[in-house]
Design an enzyme around this catalytic site. Structure first.
Site: not given
Ligand code: NAI
Length: 462
Positions: A53, A76, A81, A129, A188, A213, A218, A222-223, A227, A333, A383, A391, A395
């Site tokens: 991003h 990006s 983003s 990322d 990332e 990650n 991180k 960050d996550n 958020c 993501h 963020h 984070s 990196q």
């Molecule tokens: P995580 O693996 O810690 O959490 C995902 C959760 O979703 C797990 O607990 C899993 O059991 C649950 N899950 C899976 N399928 C499901 C379903 N069908 N219904 C309900 N729950 C379900 O992963 P994390 O780190 O929380 O990341 C989640 C997403 O967010 C990823 O795609 C990651 O790349 C992205 N992300 C986005 C950020 C942003 O700023 N927008 C920042 C960091 C990560």
């Protein structure tokens, strides 16, 4: 010579630079890294293709990498983003950057292609990322070696394949040459890390990878805390809706879901969580949230947010059941968490960029944020700098490690050692006036940890 960048408006460079100056005051980890390694230039010779991003915080990362001796080309990792003033500041500073907020899918992949166009000397590092840049090179090389691409399933894959085919035609051998020159990738996010582990498991990862990650500093910051601030920011900037008293549904209670649920609760919403994992479901319940299935939640929710990294979490059938004017968005993501493609035939009004209203045949409407792409970066600015400093310090350390010591790594996925994780945290304490307690010799030996750390075993979960 033609300008080596594609951005929205170079006139925004000064605005970007001023915001970057402010961001630096909130990024102590990155600034300390410049101080510590600046003179030594440990990244001298590194040609980094960066796909993350293009925000103000990323601009601070880019300038840290270049101060440490690297050359970079940047795109990006999401079509919505980019902060155009951040891209402009980078272009003005001479960084080849290819990123515009609202770029098309085809432009997106063209820009990913451009970060690998280094002339005779190929790029030798990737900073990714979500894994798109890594997959671009890996897939290109596989096709050059005779594998065929699977039939595209959606617009995104069509755009990817179109750009890839073009490059295959124009530059025979380009992908293999680039792949073989790459010393490693630092990744990332959760979704990108899943893709890397999958490749490694199949023996198809062609270079070592560092999973940034899963540094504690991180994903547990960050996550989660990122958020916690940026989710509600995105919903507010997108809709101006009153959140207090509303029912919000968060799908997924991982790190991002925990931060998102806390964000909504902090705004006064009553929050429901959906989960597939009993451990996370129990955590959500014991944190005081209702936990139910999406089929149940869909009747109650005013605001829906997906944070699972999984696909088809909110289906068209779910959206058909929602209340009139329900707000639907994703913070994971990729956009396939919500079945956005299934809305294409509905009556549709673009309220403003990244906010779309769809009307179902029965007359009820939903507001879709950022077309299902991560709404905290699409509808707001992602963020805050402070958490991104943690984070991005990871990196930078990962890039230095892979660049200097790649020979010590196999083509597997690694995390940074705990002492570096603790170091990243330590660099952020002063800014918050945190005073750390020092172990006495007796205490250190009593709990059996070195006085200077690491203080926890790798199994500890924080
Ligand atoms: P995580 O693996 O810690 O959490 C995902 C959760 O979703 C797990 O607990 C899993 O059991 C649950 N899950 C899976 N399928 C499901 C379903 N069908 N219904 C309900 N729950 C379900 O992963 P994390 O780190 O929380 O990341 C989640 C997403 O967010 C990823 O795609 C990651 O790349 C992205 N992300 C986005 C950020 C942003 O700023 N927008 C920042 C960091 C990560």
């Amino acid at each position: 010579m033609a300008e080596d960048y594609i951005i929205a408006d170079i006139g925004l460079a000064q605005y970007g630079r001023t915001e970057l100056d402010i961001a630096e005051t909130e990024m102590p980890g990155l600034m300390a890294t410049r101080e510590e390694y600046g003179a030594e230039k440990p990244l001298k010779g590194a040609r980094i293709a960066g796909c993350l991003h293009m925000t103000i915080q990323t601009a601070a990362l880019i300038e840290t990498l270049t101060e440490l001796g690297a050359e970079v080309r940047w795109a990006s990792c999401n079509i919505y983003s980019t902060q155009d003033h951040a891209a402009a500041a980078m272009a003005k500073a001479g960084i080849p950057v290819f990123a515009k907020k609202g770029e098309t899918l085809e432009e997106y992949w063209e820009y990913v292609d451009k970060i690998f166009q280094w002339g005779d000397e190929p790029c030798n590092m990737i900073l990714d990322d979500g894994g798109d840049a890594t997959m671009y090179i890996i897939w290109g090389a596989r096709v050059e070696e005779g594998e065929s691409l699977p039939a595209p399933q959606n617009e995104e894959e069509e755009a990817f394949q179109k750009v890839l085919q073009q490059r295959l035609k124009e530059s025979p051998g380009f992908f293999k040459k680039t792949r073989d020159a790459i010393r490693g990738v630092s990744e990332e996010t959760t979704t990108g890390v899943h893709r890397l582990y999958d490749l490694a498991k199949k023996g198809k990862l062609p270079f070592p990878a560092i999973n940034v990650n899963d540094s504690v500093t991180k994903s547990k910051f960050d996550n989660k805390y990122g958020c916690k601030e940026s989710l509600v920011d995105g919903i507010r900037r997108g809709t101006d809706v009153m959140m207090a008293g509303k029912v919000a549904v968060v799908a997924g209670y991982g790190d991002v879901g925990k931060g998102s649920a806390a964000s909504l609760r902090g705004a006064g919403a009553r929050v429901i969580v959906t989960e597939i994992d009993p451990i996370c479901a129990l955590q959500a319940a014991m944190d005081g949230f209702s936990v139910m299935t999406m089929e149940e939640a869909v009747k109650h929710g005013d605001i829906f947010v997906t944070s699972t990294g999984n696909k088809d979490v909110i289906t068209v059938d779910h959206m058909r059941e929602m209340k009139d004017m329900a707000i639907v968005g994703n913070i994971g993501h990729f956009d396939n968490e919500i079945q956005v493609n299934g809305l294409r035939n509905l009556e549709h009004v673009e309220v403003k960029p990244q906010v779309d209203m769809y009307t179902f045949p029965d007359g009820h409407r939903i507001l879709l944020l950022s077309q299902g792409r991560l709404l905290n970066l699409g509808n707001a600015t992602g963020h805050p700098s402070f958490v991104m400093s943690a984070s991005f310090t990871n990196q930078v350390l990962a890039q230095i490690e892979l660049w200097k010591n790649h020979g010590e790594y196999e083509n597997q996925v690694y995390v940074l050692p705990k002492h570096l994780d603790e170091k990243v945290a330590k660099l952020h304490l002063d800014k918050l006036n945190v005073h750390l307690t020092e172990l006495s010799d007796e205490q250190a030996s009593y709990i059996n940890v070195p006085k200077e750390g690491p203080y926890k075993t790798d199994a500890y979960r924080y």
